[in-house]
Design a protein around this motif. Structure first.
Motif, PDB file in Angstrom:
ATOM      1  N   ARG A   1       0.742  -1.218   0.009  1.00 48.13           N
ATOM      2  CA  ARG A   1      -0.090   0.041   0.212  1.00 48.13           C
ATOM      3  C   ARG A   1       0.864   1.345   0.062  1.00 48.13           C
TER       4      ARG A   1
ATOM      5  N   THR B   1      -5.656  -1.093  -6.725  1.00 44.16           N
ATOM      6  CA  THR B   1      -6.329  -0.146  -6.381  1.00 44.16           C
ATOM      7  C   THR B   1      -5.669   1.266  -6.643  1.00 44.16           C
TER       8      THR B   1
ATOM      9  N   PRO C   1      -6.241   0.548 -11.675  1.00 39.98           N
ATOM     10  CA  PRO C   1      -6.468  -0.984 -11.605  1.00 39.98           C
ATOM     11  C   PRO C   1      -6.485  -1.888 -12.598  1.00 39.98           C
TER      12      PRO C   1
END
Length: 222
Positions: free
Chosen positions: A152, A173, A185
């Motif tokens: 992330r 994402t 994505p």
């Protein structure tokens, strides 16, 4: 068949350029990202199962790696919704199917023959995630030649802090900016050895599947 088969060169693809191709099994299609071989191949693909589609039981001599992107993927009586990561080692077999339909990221014949263990990780589980030096990641697999994780990234955060022996990523994402290109994505990038300071998360951040290490271009030698 050779598709993006020169691992000394960058390769990438955005979803707008996906070309879905039928597999030998009715109801199962794939986008070939890279491929060395015919129907039996060292391959990286996006695979789409229509509802109620299946494959007969088969063996994977070179192993299989799967990340469920949407829907639910099943192996016999075990069911894996979006977010599950799997590694089926060389010599394993299974009978895959999907009742509701599913989209998968799949890598075939890219494992060292010495791998012996099945891996099953629910990446939606908060306990599967870790922090290190401000970086948030979900470790999936590691050995002496490759490291696989989900990452992330905050807005503007660099993807790499140092040079890499090779890297492959799938955007899950958000957005990754790579030079003058944008990958949302489903965007896929494979990079040869080098440094890539221009690869950063976009304004909304990003989450990615990320594999680094020399196996990216040398699976046959593992």
């Amino acid at each position: 068949m050779l598709i993006n088969a020169d691992f000394s060169r960058r390769a990438d693809l955005v979803p707008e350029h996906y070309r879905w191709m039928a597999s030998p099994q009715c109801g199962v299609e794939r986008v070939m990202l890279d491929r060395v071989g015919a129907e039996i191949a060292r391959a990286t693909s996006i695979v789409r199962y229509a509802p109620d589609s299946w494959f007969p039981r088969h063996c994977h001599p070179g192993g299989e790696e799967i990340l469920v992107l949407s829907g639910t993927f099943s192996e016999g009586g075990a069911h894996y919704p979006a977010g599950w990561y799997m590694r089926n080692p060389p010599g394993s077999s299974h009978q895959p199917s999907s009742k509701e339909g599913a989209v998968l990221f799949v890598k075939l014949r890219q494992m060292a023959q010495r791998e012996e263990h099945r891996v099953r990780i629910d990446t939606r589980d908060p306990n599967a995630w870790k922090r290190d030096g401000g970086r948030e990641f979900c470790p999936l697999f590691a050995n002496d030649v490759e490291h696989v994780c989900l990452r992330r990234l905050s807005p503007g955060e660099p993807l790499f802090g140092e040079s890499v022996e090779g890297a492959e990523l799938l955007v899950l994402t958000g957005e990754i900016i790579s030079g003058d290109q944008s990958f949302g994505p489903g965007g896929w990038i494979r990079l040869p050895e080098g440094t890539y300071p221009e690869d950063i998360a976009g304004n909304s951040g990003a989450s990615v599947y990320l594999k680094t290490g020399r196996q990216i271009g040398a699976m046959e030698e593992a």
